[in-house]
Design a protein around this motif. Structure first.
Motif, short mmCIF file in Angstrom:
data_model
loop_
_atom_site.label_atom_id
_atom_site.label_comp_id
_atom_site.label_asym_id
_atom_site.label_seq_id
_atom_site.Cartn_x
_atom_site.Cartn_y
_atom_site.Cartn_z
N ARG A 1 0.81 -1.22 0.00
CA ARG A 1 0.00 0.00 0.00
C ARG A 1 0.85 1.27 0.00
NH1 ARG A 1 -3.45 3.14 3.45
NH2 ARG A 1 -5.03 4.00 2.07
N LEU A 2 1.99 1.28 0.67
CA LEU A 2 2.81 2.50 0.79
C LEU A 2 4.12 2.32 0.03
CD1 LEU A 2 3.33 5.29 2.08
CD2 LEU A 2 4.37 4.07 3.99
N THR A 3 4.42 3.27 -0.84
CA THR A 3 5.68 3.31 -1.56
C THR A 3 6.32 4.67 -1.31
OG1 THR A 3 4.87 1.84 -3.29
CG2 THR A 3 6.76 3.21 -3.84
N THR A 4 7.57 4.68 -0.89
CA THR A 4 8.29 5.91 -0.60
C THR A 4 9.36 6.14 -1.66
OG1 THR A 4 7.94 5.58 1.76
CG2 THR A 4 9.62 7.17 1.13
N VAL A 5 9.41 7.36 -2.19
CA VAL A 5 10.42 7.74 -3.17
C VAL A 5 11.24 8.86 -2.55
CG1 VAL A 5 10.86 8.59 -5.50
CG2 VAL A 5 8.89 7.12 -5.08
N ASP A 6 12.52 8.61 -2.29
CA ASP A 6 13.43 9.61 -1.74
C ASP A 6 14.26 10.17 -2.89
OD1 ASP A 6 12.68 9.19 0.99
OD2 ASP A 6 13.86 7.34 0.95
N VAL A 7 14.25 11.51 -3.04
CA VAL A 7 14.95 12.12 -4.17
C VAL A 7 15.91 13.21 -3.69
CG1 VAL A 7 13.10 11.65 -5.80
CG2 VAL A 7 13.11 13.79 -4.60
N VAL A 8 17.03 13.33 -4.40
CA VAL A 8 17.99 14.41 -4.21
C VAL A 8 18.41 14.86 -5.59
CG1 VAL A 8 20.25 15.07 -3.31
CG2 VAL A 8 18.82 13.51 -2.00
N SER A 9 18.31 16.15 -5.84
CA SER A 9 18.68 16.71 -7.14
C SER A 9 19.64 17.87 -6.93
CB SER A 9 17.42 17.18 -7.87
OG SER A 9 17.77 17.86 -9.04
N ASN B 1 -5.36 7.21 -10.06
CA ASN B 1 -6.10 6.58 -8.97
C ASN B 1 -5.17 6.10 -7.85
OD1 ASN B 1 -5.05 4.54 -10.55
ND2 ASN B 1 -6.76 3.16 -10.22
N VAL B 2 -4.02 6.72 -7.71
CA VAL B 2 -3.07 6.48 -6.62
C VAL B 2 -2.92 7.78 -5.84
CG1 VAL B 2 -0.64 6.01 -6.11
CG2 VAL B 2 -1.83 4.66 -7.82
N ASP C 1 -10.64 6.02 -3.81
CA ASP C 1 -10.69 4.77 -3.05
C ASP C 1 -9.76 4.87 -1.84
OD1 ASP C 1 -10.81 2.20 -2.12
OD2 ASP C 1 -9.98 1.27 -3.92
N PRO C 2 -10.28 4.69 -0.61
CA PRO C 2 -9.40 4.79 0.57
C PRO C 2 -8.39 3.65 0.66
CG PRO C 2 -11.64 4.17 1.21
CD PRO C 2 -11.67 4.46 -0.25
N GLU C 3 -8.57 2.57 -0.09
CA GLU C 3 -7.64 1.44 -0.10
C GLU C 3 -6.59 1.55 -1.20
OE1 GLU C 3 -7.55 -1.22 2.06
OE2 GLU C 3 -8.99 -0.04 3.20
N ALA C 4 -6.58 2.66 -1.93
CA ALA C 4 -5.64 2.84 -3.05
C ALA C 4 -4.21 2.93 -2.54
CB ALA C 4 -6.00 4.11 -3.82
N PRO C 5 -3.24 2.51 -3.36
CA PRO C 5 -1.83 2.66 -2.97
C PRO C 5 -1.48 4.13 -2.76
CG PRO C 5 -2.04 1.20 -4.87
CD PRO C 5 -3.38 1.81 -4.64
N VAL C 6 -0.48 4.37 -1.92
CA VAL C 6 -0.02 5.73 -1.60
C VAL C 6 1.45 5.84 -1.98
CG1 VAL C 6 0.34 7.41 0.24
CG2 VAL C 6 -1.66 5.91 0.31
N VAL C 7 1.80 6.88 -2.73
CA VAL C 7 3.18 7.17 -3.08
C VAL C 7 3.58 8.45 -2.36
CG1 VAL C 7 4.79 7.73 -4.94
CG2 VAL C 7 3.00 6.03 -5.32
N VAL C 8 4.65 8.39 -1.58
CA VAL C 8 5.14 9.55 -0.83
C VAL C 8 6.50 9.93 -1.41
CG1 VAL C 8 5.81 10.44 1.43
CG2 VAL C 8 3.94 8.80 1.25
N VAL C 9 6.63 11.19 -1.85
CA VAL C 9 7.88 11.69 -2.44
C VAL C 9 8.50 12.67 -1.46
CG1 VAL C 9 8.92 12.89 -4.39
CG2 VAL C 9 6.97 11.39 -4.77
N ASN C 10 9.71 12.38 -0.99
CA ASN C 10 10.43 13.24 -0.05
C ASN C 10 11.81 13.54 -0.59
OD1 ASN C 10 8.40 13.10 1.99
ND2 ASN C 10 9.15 11.06 2.50
#
Length: 185
Positions: A101-109, A121-122, A144-153
């Protein structure tokens, strides 16, 4: 003779024969996804723990004075890291399969660009800091409350980071064994 008085042996140059049969995993940023340990001839190499495989682990993307992209139909692990130095990294999750359900993307530019695209729908969340650059996350909540969540930090220094939903693209859901209107294109 006292052991403290024995002359110390100096290590000689190591040859290929004296190297260990299986080396410890190198989990640095240079390790490729799906990396394998070296094994003696005739034996099968085993996967390195923590390397991004088809079903997960951490995936690392690095662009140094070049461009790199991850797109297409593939399984996404729980964590992805992207680093851009005078380059461009594109992470396209519009056709990806989310196995958690939770995917985290850590970025540095740094003097570079990182772009993250997700299906409409995410849920997309995140935040970061831009120092003489931009860091933009177009937050969106799925119906949809059950949809996957992508967090970008992350952060951007003299560069840019952009994360946005791709309108018209929907994701297939492997969490519940059903499809959520995956339209392809």
């Amino acid at each position: 003779m006292d052991p403290r008085e024995q002359p110390r042996k100096r290590p000689g140059p190591r040859s290929a024969r004296s190297a260990p049969a299986v080396r410890a995993p190198d989990t640095g940023p240079g390790r490729a996804a799906g990396a394998r340990r070296k094994a003696p001839a005739g034996e099968r190499a085993e996967p390195v723990p923590g390397a991004a495989g088809p079903a997960g682990g951490e995936e690392r993307l690095v662009a140094l004075f070049t461009g790199g992209a991850r797109r297409g139909r593939r399984r996404i692990g729980p964590r992805t890291s992207a680093f851009s130095l005078f380059g461009t990294v594109e992470i396209d999750l519009t056709e990806a399969f989310f196995t958690q359900r939770l995917t985290t993307v850590d970025v540095v530019s740094v003097f570079g660009t990182v772009e993250v695209r997700v299906p409409e729908n995410v849920s997309l969340r995140g935040g970061g800091t831009g120092v003489f650059g931009s860091f933009r996350v177009d937050a969106a909540e799925a119906a949809d409350p059950e949809a996957p969540v992508v967090v970008v930090n992350g952060c951007s220094v003299f560069g840019g980071v952009e994360a946005r939903p791709e309108r018209g693209r929907r994701v297939a859901d492997l969490l519940h064994g059903r499809t959520r209107g995956h339209s392809g294109r």
